[in-house]
Scaffold this active site. Structure first.
Site, mmCIF file in Angstrom:
data_model
loop_
_atom_site.group_PDB
_atom_site.id
_atom_site.type_symbol
_atom_site.label_atom_id
_atom_site.label_comp_id
_atom_site.label_asym_id
_atom_site.label_seq_id
_atom_site.Cartn_x
_atom_site.Cartn_y
_atom_site.Cartn_z
ATOM 1 N N ILE A 156 0.810 -1.229 0.000
ATOM 2 C CA ILE A 156 0.000 0.000 0.000
ATOM 3 C C ILE A 156 0.840 1.275 0.000
ATOM 4 O O ILE A 156 0.299 2.365 0.021
ATOM 5 C CB ILE A 156 -0.949 0.053 1.210
ATOM 6 N N GLY A 157 2.157 1.140 0.031
ATOM 7 C CA GLY A 157 2.982 2.342 -0.004
ATOM 8 C C GLY A 157 3.811 2.603 1.244
ATOM 9 O O GLY A 157 4.368 3.693 1.404
ATOM 10 N N LYS A 158 3.933 1.609 2.128
ATOM 11 C CA LYS A 158 4.762 1.792 3.336
ATOM 12 C C LYS A 158 6.200 2.132 2.983
ATOM 13 O O LYS A 158 6.807 3.021 3.591
ATOM 14 C CB LYS A 158 4.795 0.506 4.184
ATOM 15 N N THR A 159 6.735 1.397 2.003
ATOM 16 C CA THR A 159 8.147 1.619 1.671
ATOM 17 C C THR A 159 8.344 3.015 1.081
ATOM 18 O O THR A 159 9.345 3.679 1.370
ATOM 19 C CB THR A 159 8.644 0.531 0.697
ATOM 20 N N LYS A 177 14.824 -2.324 7.688
ATOM 21 C CA LYS A 177 13.789 -3.327 7.433
ATOM 22 C C LYS A 177 14.285 -4.595 8.115
ATOM 23 O O LYS A 177 15.126 -5.318 7.555
ATOM 24 C CB LYS A 177 13.626 -3.544 5.922
ATOM 25 N N GLY A 198 3.883 -6.164 5.795
ATOM 26 C CA GLY A 198 2.431 -6.338 5.758
ATOM 27 C C GLY A 198 1.750 -5.376 6.724
ATOM 28 O O GLY A 198 2.015 -4.183 6.685
ATOM 29 N N LEU A 201 2.275 9.028 -7.458
ATOM 30 C CA LEU A 201 3.358 9.763 -8.104
ATOM 31 C C LEU A 201 3.661 9.137 -9.460
ATOM 32 O O LEU A 201 3.930 7.939 -9.548
ATOM 33 C CB LEU A 201 4.607 9.747 -7.222
HETATM 34 N N1 LIG Z 1 2.146 7.130 -3.985
HETATM 35 C C1 LIG Z 1 2.557 6.224 -4.893
HETATM 36 N N2 LIG Z 1 2.834 6.613 -6.149
HETATM 37 C C2 LIG Z 1 3.275 5.722 -7.059
HETATM 38 N N3 LIG Z 1 3.444 4.414 -6.814
HETATM 39 C C3 LIG Z 1 3.171 3.975 -5.575
HETATM 40 C C4 LIG Z 1 2.719 4.841 -4.552
HETATM 41 N N4 LIG Z 1 2.538 4.130 -3.413
HETATM 42 C C5 LIG Z 1 2.866 2.850 -3.724
HETATM 43 N N5 LIG Z 1 3.240 2.766 -5.009
HETATM 44 C C6 LIG Z 1 3.701 1.533 -5.682
HETATM 45 O O1 LIG Z 1 2.942 0.443 -5.178
HETATM 46 C C7 LIG Z 1 3.772 -0.681 -4.941
HETATM 47 C C8 LIG Z 1 3.701 -1.070 -3.463
HETATM 48 O O2 LIG Z 1 4.214 -0.009 -2.670
HETATM 49 P P1 LIG Z 1 5.203 -0.288 -1.446
HETATM 50 O O3 LIG Z 1 6.312 -1.201 -1.879
HETATM 51 O O4 LIG Z 1 5.602 1.028 -0.883
HETATM 52 O O5 LIG Z 1 4.212 -1.092 -0.476
HETATM 53 P P2 LIG Z 1 4.456 -1.679 0.982
HETATM 54 O O6 LIG Z 1 3.244 -1.320 1.756
HETATM 55 O O7 LIG Z 1 5.771 -1.226 1.471
HETATM 56 O O8 LIG Z 1 4.486 -3.263 0.731
HETATM 57 P P3 LIG Z 1 5.154 -4.438 1.630
HETATM 58 O O9 LIG Z 1 4.089 -4.899 2.557
HETATM 59 O O10 LIG Z 1 5.505 -5.475 0.589
HETATM 60 O O11 LIG Z 1 6.358 -3.892 2.321
HETATM 61 C C9 LIG Z 1 5.187 -0.283 -5.375
HETATM 62 O O12 LIG Z 1 5.403 -0.716 -6.690
HETATM 63 C C10 LIG Z 1 5.158 1.225 -5.319
HETATM 64 O O13 LIG Z 1 6.065 1.796 -6.209
HETATM 65 MG MG LIG Z 2 7.446 -2.323 1.996
#
Ligand SMILES: Nc1ncnc2c1ncn2[C@@H]1O[C@H](COP(=O)(O)OP(=O)(O)OP(=O)(O)O)[C@@H](O)[C@H]1O
Ligand SMILES: [Mg+2]
Length: 205
Positions: A13-16, A32, A101, A184
């Site tokens: 969902i975008g945490k990273t 991490k 997660g 973005l």
């Molecule tokens: N604001 C945003 N703009 C563009 N792409 C995004 C955005 N947020 C998330 N994404 C894209 O969605 C995907 C998942 O995002 P991210 O890796 O940040 O999720 P996460 O919550 O960290 O997942 P995990 O649980 O696997 O750690 C990635 O490919 C990321 O580039």
């Molecule tokens: Mg992540």
């Protein structure tokens, strides 16, 4: 001192992105502790790519092959994650720790991420989607954190604006709205840094 855990209501969902944005802005260390899934670009590699040296990326404590819950990824690799070995990096420089997660994801057969957060005693930033379903997931996550006495530093939304959902979560969840990271396109170090500076209340951290 800014030391936060970044967790979320779900995976992918975008945490990273939020963690990278915060770590870059704060010139923080990023950690991490458990990476599950090694075939794709790892979260640490994403943060390194998106912060271009502004964040110091610390090595993971466990690197597991399979992209699934850490407890299961560890079982498949024939190891057990020991929470006592997941010691927060020392030092008083800003620190951003990313979970995996959501808050009730198992680290091993006895421990959930939320238990780890309680053990560490760090405040948590909850990342939440803005799409349908987010009110329920966000409020459940906040309850799970608070039932373990984990301090919640605030919530960061990820995605297109949804002011009604965001307002309901702030009201029912009694949580600080730290801003929203919009989609973005393109996503690169410059657009991420600009979005964080313009949209996220880093001054409150
Ligand atoms: N604001 C945003 N703009 C563009 N792409 C995004 C955005 N947020 C998330 N994404 C894209 O969605 C995907 C998942 O995002 P991210 O890796 O940040 O999720 P996460 O919550 O960290 O997942 P995990 O649980 O696997 O750690 C990635 O490919 C990321 O580039
Ligand atoms: Mg992540």
């Amino acid at each position: 001192m800014s030391r936060y855990v970044v967790t979320g209501t779900d995976t992918g969902i975008g945490k990273t992105l939020v963690a990278a944005g915060l770590a870059g802005h704060l010139r923080a260390r990023y950690w991490k502790p458990v990476q599950a899934g090694l075939d794709e670009e790892s979260d640490s590699e994403v943060v390194r790519r998106l912060t271009e040296g502004r964040a110091e990326v610390l090595p993971e404590a466990w690197r597991l092959q399979t992209p699934c819950s850490p407890h299961e990824a560890a079982r498949i690799d024939g190891v057990r994650i020991d929470p006592a070995a997941l010691v927060l990096p020392a030092g008083d420089r800003p620190l951003i720790v990313e979970g995996a997660g959501g808050v009730l994801v198992p680290v091993n057969d006895e421990t959930l991420y939320a238990d780890l957060f309680a053990l560490w005693g760090l405040p948590v930033i909850l990342v939440a989607r803005t799409e349908l379903g987010t009110i329920n997931h966000s409020l459940l996550s906040l309850e799970a954190l608070r039932s373990r006495n984990v301090a919640v530093g605030g919530i960061v939304f990820s995605g297109n604006e949804n002011s009604a959902s965001e307002a309901a979560i702030v009201k029912f969840g009694q949580v600080r709205h730290l801003g929203r990271l919009p989609r973005l396109d393109p996503l690169n170090p410059a657009t991420l840094a600009e979005a964080v500076a313009g949209n996220i209340r880093v001054d409150l951290l």
